[in-house]
Scaffold this active site. Structure first.
Site, PDB file in Angstrom:
ATOM      1  CG  ASP A  59     -13.552  -8.031   2.094  1.00  0.00           C
ATOM      2  OD1 ASP A  59     -13.251  -7.232   3.005  1.00  0.00           O
ATOM      3  OD2 ASP A  59     -14.223  -7.700   1.091  1.00  0.00           O
ATOM      4  CE1 TYR A 103      -3.357  -2.801   0.357  1.00  0.00           C
ATOM      5  CE2 TYR A 103      -4.626  -0.909   1.076  1.00  0.00           C
ATOM      6  CZ  TYR A 103      -4.576  -2.213   0.623  1.00  0.00           C
ATOM      7  OH  TYR A 103      -5.744  -2.913   0.448  1.00  0.00           O
ATOM      8  CG  ASP A 123      -1.718 -20.240  -3.433  1.00  0.00           C
ATOM      9  OD1 ASP A 123      -1.086 -20.154  -2.363  1.00  0.00           O
ATOM     10  OD2 ASP A 123      -1.254 -20.815  -4.441  1.00  0.00           O
ATOM     11  CE  LYS A 173       1.810 -17.534  -4.957  1.00  0.00           C
ATOM     12  NZ  LYS A 173       1.139 -18.859  -4.988  1.00  0.00           N
ATOM     13  CG  ASP A 191      -7.971  -5.283   1.746  1.00  0.00           C
ATOM     14  OD1 ASP A 191      -8.911  -4.956   2.493  1.00  0.00           O
ATOM     15  OD2 ASP A 191      -8.001  -5.144   0.505  1.00  0.00           O
TER      16      ASP A 191
HETATM   17  C1  IPM Z   1     -10.272  -2.012   4.137  1.00  0.00           C
HETATM   18  C2  IPM Z   1     -10.518  -1.404   2.785  1.00  0.00           C
HETATM   19  C3  IPM Z   1      -9.409  -0.444   2.426  1.00  0.00           C
HETATM   20  C4  IPM Z   1      -8.130  -1.225   2.297  1.00  0.00           C
HETATM   21  C5  IPM Z   1      -9.671   0.369   1.182  1.00  0.00           C
HETATM   22  C6  IPM Z   1     -10.915   1.173   1.356  1.00  0.00           C
HETATM   23  C7  IPM Z   1      -8.522   1.242   0.823  1.00  0.00           C
HETATM   24  O1  IPM Z   1     -10.710  -2.388   1.824  1.00  0.00           O
HETATM   25  O2  IPM Z   1     -10.144  -1.261   5.107  1.00  0.00           O
HETATM   26  O3  IPM Z   1     -10.263  -3.232   4.238  1.00  0.00           O
HETATM   27  O4  IPM Z   1      -7.870  -1.853   1.272  1.00  0.00           O
HETATM   28  O5  IPM Z   1      -7.371  -1.203   3.256  1.00  0.00           O
HETATM   29 MN    MN Z   2     -10.836  -4.372   2.657  1.00  0.00          MN
END
Ligand code: IPM
Ligand code: MN
Ligand code: NAD
Length: 350
Positions: free
Chosen positions: A247, A136, A219, A186, A243
């Protein structure tokens, strides 16, 4: 009485809805505790600010946030109106400028909330995401823009100091839990950066011999998190992998709307930032049906960080009882509105 000063950054889409829910619950928790006060200042940055001023946050937004005890964010992003890399830039800046390197994202299943996995085994894990560097870092450029020869370069930056401090943080966290650490890289394909992670892990291992360590490539980790999620305790990885995995862990526990996060500066040199893991969810924005659980649990992480462990526990217990009583928003199989589930949590608190 102790007073905690919080900066509120509601943001876009469902951000303001879930932030209001969290503040409502926090108010009830501080009233009930009677031992601390919370003061808020609200900053309507994001699309609202862009419409009025042509930028999503003022140039001096970091200086504005610096004096607060903590920052609470709803969610940012409105891709139909403004490219995400513009709307989201202040969030990434904030994490890096305030050295909020330890992003902690707990994910668990709740009695009463159906999960998507067949085994149904309880999940209770924390993703620890390196939050200050890695993939990032704003490092790159484009050449020959809009020509057939265009070149885009974006180079990740992984420092020994950065890797070591996040691994130590994750090891320490594992010691307060089930003493299992999974490191995600990775390093079979990216032979500089993630091999550094491997080397630093091997160096630190002996100091944390009481923690069992597993190494997985990203993976394989996505497969194993679906196949045997109950075996994971603390998962640590780089900025991008953390990140992605957070999710996924939202998905396997029932909804991304359930998961909180803390972006911590463990040395407390800067205010830490608390926010749900999810985004601004444009697909359900304005409908009043966003699940506020992730935001409410983020508020619990925030007051725990500020020293109010009892109030944090009270909020967590109230959320658990609310969900167990099948007070659910549509994303987890119910029909309640954001405001209704919030009222149910407040009632459980009282
Ligand atoms: C998160 C989000 C952020 C990230 C985005 C909004 C930049 O996806 O906080 O998980 O990738 O860190
Ligand atoms: Mn995110
Ligand atoms: P998202 O997290 O906003 O939504 C993904 C899916 O999960 C959607 O179907 C959404 O309806 C659902 N969802 C998310 N939160 C929910 C909640 N609280 N209750 C019920 N359902 C919920 O991700 P996206 O759609 O990929 O991104 C939308 C915008 O948010 C983009 O601009 C993205 O860049 C941004 N984003 C911001 C943050 C942040 O502010 N920290 C995090 C992730 C994405």
């Amino acid at each position: 009485m102790k007073t905690h000063r919080i900066a509120l950054y509601p943001g876009d889409g469902i951000g303001p809805d879930v932030l209001d829910a969290a503040v409502t619950v926090l108010r009830a928790a501080s009233t009930k505790a009677g031992t601390f006060r919370v003061e808020y200042e609200r900053f309507d940055w994001g699309m609202i600010h862009f419409d009025a001023h042509g930028q999503v946050a003022p140039d001096d937004f970091l200086a504005t946030l610096r004096p607060f005890d903590a920052i609470f964010l709803g969610a940012v992003g409105w891709p139909a109106r403004l490219p995400d890399h513009i709307t989201l830039a202040p969030l990434i800046r904030l994490r890096q400028a305030f050295d909020l390197y330890a992003c902690t994202r707990p994910a668990r299943t709740f009695p009463g909330v159906p999960g998507p996995l067949r085994s149904g085994a309880p999940i209770d894990l924390v993703v620890v995401r390196e939050n200050s560097e890695g993939e990032y870092v704003d490092n790159g450029g484009v050449l020959a823009v809009d020509t057939p020869n265009e070149v885009a370069l974006q180079t990740a930056v992984h420092t020994r100091r950065g890797v070591e401090r996040i691994l130590r943080f994750a090891f320490d966290l594992a010691r307060t839990r089930r003493r299992r650490l999974a490191m995600i890289t990775k390093s079979n394909a990216q032979r500089y950066a993630y091999v550094l992670w491997d080397r630093v892990l091997a160096e630190l291992g002996p100091q944390f011999a009481d923690v069992s360590v597993e190494k997985l490539h990203i993976d394989a980790a996505t497969l194993e998190l679906v196949r045997r999620p109950e075996t994971f305790d603390v998962i640590v990885g780089s900025n991008l992998f953390g990140d992605i995995l957070s999710d996924l862990t939202g998905g396997i526990t029932g909804s991304l709307g359930l998961n909180p996060s803390a972006n911590l500066n463990p040395e407390r040199r800067f205010p830490s930032l608390f926010e749900p893991v999810h985004g601004s969810a444009p697909d359900i924005a304005g409908k009043g049906i966003a699940n506020p659980t992730g935001a409410i649990l983020s508020a619990a992480m925030m007051i725990e960080w500020l020293g109010e462990a009892d109030a944090a526990l009270a909020i967590r217990n109230a959320v658990e009882r609310t969900l167990a009583g099948r007070h659910l928003t549509p994303d987890i199989g119910g029909t309640l509105l954001t405001t209704e589930i919030t009222a149910a949590v407040v009632q459980q608190l009282e």
